[in-house]
Design a protein around this motif. Structure first.
Motif, short mmCIF file in Angstrom:
data_model
loop_
_atom_site.label_atom_id
_atom_site.label_comp_id
_atom_site.label_asym_id
_atom_site.label_seq_id
_atom_site.Cartn_x
_atom_site.Cartn_y
_atom_site.Cartn_z
N TYR A 191 -75.68 -59.36 -12.58
CA TYR A 191 -74.56 -59.60 -13.50
C TYR A 191 -74.37 -61.08 -13.75
O TYR A 191 -74.51 -61.91 -12.84
N ASN A 192 -74.04 -61.40 -14.97
CA ASN A 192 -73.62 -62.74 -15.36
C ASN A 192 -72.12 -62.86 -15.08
O ASN A 192 -71.34 -62.00 -15.49
N ILE A 193 -71.71 -63.92 -14.37
CA ILE A 193 -70.30 -64.07 -13.97
C ILE A 193 -69.79 -65.43 -14.43
O ILE A 193 -70.51 -66.44 -14.34
N ASN A 194 -68.56 -65.48 -14.87
CA ASN A 194 -67.94 -66.74 -15.27
C ASN A 194 -67.95 -67.71 -14.11
O ASN A 194 -67.55 -67.37 -12.99
N ALA A 195 -68.39 -68.95 -14.36
CA ALA A 195 -68.54 -69.93 -13.29
C ALA A 195 -67.21 -70.33 -12.66
O ALA A 195 -67.14 -70.61 -11.45
N ASP A 196 -66.13 -70.38 -13.45
CA ASP A 196 -64.81 -70.69 -12.88
C ASP A 196 -64.42 -69.64 -11.84
O ASP A 196 -63.91 -69.97 -10.76
#
Length: 296
Positions: A191-196
């Protein structure tokens, strides 16, 4: 303008109590925005991180890479779209996301720090079981007369759990972990996850002294456009309702608030376009951004 010898001495003296305070503490930095593309700022960031490590701070970096992903998708003629600010990520897009974040951006940051005199190691959430993810559920109000609908945005995730063992191991051996925000679920799906979001969860898992988010704005601004230097975490929801905190700043502030609820002492939103922004925020009396903390 160059500082005189006396002024340089004063700067060091001002920094001394903060150096003492943060020695042996953990600071998690989310690296993104203009600071990742401007060559002078990239070098400055690398040196800031190395200096922190040299004086005994355990530094952990989580990076983004949205613009770089967008550029690569465009070159490959892969269409892209967004829902609520999040990139819709099918399997083809996910391959590009992982290639760019893990194979390109992460290694560029690692190389820059190493070439500048540091010891950095690149990681993704797949390494050492670092980031356990789950599919993110997104709701969108398409019709105000109907309940919000669930929108499938593909392989976009949120953090279910952080396993900090590999970070702890690297930090104890004087390495600087550089983390790409890609995770896996219990079935091994990527999964791609928001870096924040990743930075906030990593900071909480490490009981970090500070979480620092680098942005392309000075920090949280009031309705007059003036910098808000400090916010009580208990006031975050009120300031959002009052539309003092708006737009893209809302998820960043909520990320900081979530990190504080997870045990992080303070969170900072600072302007990554300023050279040496990290050092200025940590080692000067006034700082350069907005801090979010428990005031009461």
């Amino acid at each position: 303008m160059d500082l005189s010898a006396e002024q340089k001495g004063a700067v060091l003296i001002e920094a001394l109590p903060y150096i003492r305070k943060f020695r042996k503490e953990t600071i998690v930095i989310k690296y993104g925005g203009h600071a990742m593309v401007d060559e002078k700022l990239k070098k400055s960031f690398a040196l800031n991180v190395i200096l922190l490590k040299y004086i005994g701070v355990n530094v952990v970096v989580v990076h983004g890479g949205g613009p770089q992903i967008g550029q690569t998708l465009k070159k490959m003629n892969i269409p892209t779209s967004f829902v609520n600010g999040m990139r819709v990520t099918d399997e083809e897009t996910l391959d590009v996301v992982e290639m760019v974040l893990v194979g390109k951006v992460n290694k560029e940051i690692v190389n820059l720090i190493n070439q500048s005199g540091g010891l950095a190691v690149g990681l993704s959430g797949k390494d050492g079981g670092l980031i356990r993810a789950r599919k993110m559920t997104v709701y969108q109000q398409l019709d105000e007369n109907k309940p919000p609908e669930i929108i499938d945005i593909g392989m976009v995730g949120e953090v279910e759990q952080i396993n900090p063992a590999i970070i702890d191991h690297l930090s104890r051996h004087d390495f600087i972990p550089i983390i790409a925000p890609v995770g896996v679920d219990r079935e091994g799906l990527t999964y791609n996850i928001n870096a924040d979001l990743v930075a906030g969860k990593v900071a909480a898992a490490l009981s970090a002294r500070k979480l620092i988010l680098l942005t392309d704005v000075p920090g949280v601004l009031d309705k007059n456009g003036e910098l808000v230097s400090s916010i009580d975490v208990l006031d975050v929801e009120r300031l959002i309702e009052a539309q003092v905190i708006t737009g893209g700043m809302i998820p960043k502030v909520n990320c900081c608030a979530d990190a504080l609820r997870g045990g992080v002492k303070k969170a900072h939103i600072i302007d990554g376009r300023r050279e040496n922004a990290v050092l200025l925020e940590l080692f000067t009396d006034k700082g350069v951004g907005t801090e979010i903390c428990h005031m009461s």
